[in-house]
Design a protein around this motif. Structure first.
Motif, PDB file in Angstrom:
ATOM      1  N   ASN A  63      -7.247  -9.877 -24.940  1.00 22.37           N
ATOM      2  CA  ASN A  63      -6.760  -9.854 -26.305  1.00 22.37           C
ATOM      3  C   ASN A  63      -5.107  -9.782 -26.301  1.00 22.37           C
ATOM      4  N   VAL A  64      -4.705  -9.264 -25.455  1.00 22.60           N
ATOM      5  CA  VAL A  64      -2.784  -9.404 -25.558  1.00 22.60           C
ATOM      6  C   VAL A  64      -2.793 -10.769 -25.036  1.00 22.60           C
ATOM      7  N   GLU A 111      -7.205  -9.516 -17.364  1.00 24.62           N
ATOM      8  CA  GLU A 111      -7.414  -8.350 -17.389  1.00 24.62           C
ATOM      9  C   GLU A 111      -7.505  -7.880 -18.935  1.00 24.62           C
ATOM     10  N   LYS A 112      -6.320  -8.283 -19.595  1.00 23.79           N
ATOM     11  CA  LYS A 112      -6.169  -7.987 -20.996  1.00 23.79           C
ATOM     12  C   LYS A 112      -6.288  -9.090 -21.978  1.00 23.79           C
ATOM     13  N   GLU A 150       3.038  -7.004 -16.634  1.00 25.63           N
ATOM     14  CA  GLU A 150       2.603  -6.419 -17.577  1.00 25.63           C
ATOM     15  C   GLU A 150       1.287  -5.917 -17.726  1.00 25.63           C
ATOM     16  N   ILE A 163      -1.533  -7.899 -17.715  1.00 20.92           N
ATOM     17  CA  ILE A 163      -2.341  -8.715 -18.463  1.00 20.92           C
ATOM     18  C   ILE A 163      -3.188  -9.438 -17.339  1.00 20.92           C
ATOM     19  N   TYR A 171       2.823 -11.897 -16.635  1.00 26.92           N
ATOM     20  CA  TYR A 171       1.650 -11.638 -16.975  1.00 26.92           C
ATOM     21  C   TYR A 171       1.306 -10.613 -15.847  1.00 26.92           C
TER      22      TYR A 171
END
Length: 367
Positions: free
Chosen positions: A180-181, A177-178, A228, A230, A225
């Motif tokens: 870049n993180v 989902e994220k 958070e 991610i 993950y």
């Protein structure tokens, strides 16, 4: 994207079916025990109080493919045409009689299917039990002791809970989902490996097989993950069987007549059915009608572009799980295409070996 959540009141509610299994064991029951709940149904097959086969749940075909791949890694075994029945068991008997698999391999497949079914039953809500007589099996490949497999399942479920995985269903697929993180948190190699692995199609159980880990270890490694945001979890469909006499249909959406013709020669020569679409706007009706099993998609198209087409396809329930490969060699285009739902990209000019490799890679998981 939905996280699979359950909320049992206590550990005893995890196993509402154990009493029923114990009663059948004590009675030396032979026949089918069908368990229905608000989620789905499962079938457990008994012979004289022992389990000789199991199927059902949300992904019976995925479970079959996992267990046959795990225990017969050098043999391609077709998906059973009759999903929630003894079709798979009869298929194993046929393979064993033909000398293609050993009794140990067949027993391992059955043991794995039973363990998956019982693990998924741990949160079965308001189960309804139906006993039904069936003909005795012509061959017994495995007889599983009820007490042993129940204790094993209970230990696995308790460990899953104790590890903090209560809210996670291993039948869901992790989705990045994220990105870049995650990229900031990991090395370039780890990030690329995870990005390739987390395609939104493979469930946690599927991924565990691919990386040769047990599903508990793999899921536990993803837990930070998930916490958070991610990674999220997405519900995915089961595999599907193709008609026996009909090869997969592959579409190519490209305004270049030359590319469409070359693609047709490559795919037709390999035995696939082929659909060429040069005008994607006018040809969208053909896609909906013919429902291709795989789509090649160019980015530069008249009156639109590949990103918009891919986005529209993913919004349709018919194409939510269909493999879509972008025809581009530009890495930035590939990344952007991933964000709108594409499964990957392939270089231009197209080469026959690359085309057939990517088709096999994606269709082998769905056929």
């Amino acid at each position: 994207m939905t996280l699979a959540l359950y909320a049992p009141n206590n550990m005893h509610s995890l196993y509402p079916w154990t009493g029923q299994l114990e009663a059948l064991r004590t009675a030396n029951y032979s026949g089918l025990l069908k368990i229905d709940s608000t989620q789905c149904s499962w079938n457990l097959y008994f012979y004289l109080g022992r389990i000789f086969y199991a199927t059902g749940g949300v992904h019976p075909l995925r479970a079959w493919q996992r267990q046959t791949s795990r225990h017969c890694p050098t043999l391609t075994i077709d998906l059973p045409s009759a999903v929630n029945s003894l079709g798979g068991y009869e298929q194993l008997c046929t393979l064993h009689k033909a000398g293609k698999i050993t009794r140990e391999q067949a027993s391992g497949i059955i043991q794995g299917l039973v363990e998956e079914v019982l693990f998924d039953l741990r949160y079965c809500i308001k189960p309804q039990f139906l006993s039904q007589s069936i003909p005795n099996p012509s061959m017994l490949l495995a007889l599983i002791n009820v007490n042993d497999v129940v204790r094993q399942t209970q230990r696995a479920g308790q460990l899953w809970e104790a590890t903090g995985l209560r809210a996670i269903d291993p039948n869901f697929a992790p989705v990045l989902e994220k990105p870049n993180v995650l990229q900031d948190r990991t090395s370039a190699t780890v990030y690329q490996n995870l990005k390739n692995l987390l395609d939104g199609y493979n469930t946690l159980r599927d991924l565990a097989l691919r990386v040769n880990l047990d599903v508990l270890t793999l899921t536990r490694s993803f837990l930070p993950y998930f916490q958070e945001g991610i990674l999220t979890l997405s519900e995915v469909e089961d595999l599907r069987t193709q008609p026996v006499l009909e090869s997969p249909l592959i579409a190519c959406i490209d305004d270049s007549l030359q590319i469409c013709q070359v693609m047709g020669q490559i795919l037709g020569g390999a035995g696939y059915r082929y659909l060429a679409i040069q005008d994607p706007i006018r040809g969208f009706a053909s896609l909906l009608q013919q429902k291709p099993d795989f789509i090649f998609l160019d980015l530069v198209l008249p009156n639109t572009n590949g990103y918009e087409i891919c986005t529209q396809l993913r919004k349709s329930a018919q194409f939510r799980e269909t493999p879509i490969i972008i025809l581009t060699g530009n890495i930035i285009d590939r990344v952007r295409a991933r964000l709108v739902g594409a499964n990957g990209g392939i270089d231009k000019p197209i080469k026959a070996d690359k085309i057939l490799d990517v088709v096999h890679k994606h269709l082998v998981r769905k056929v």
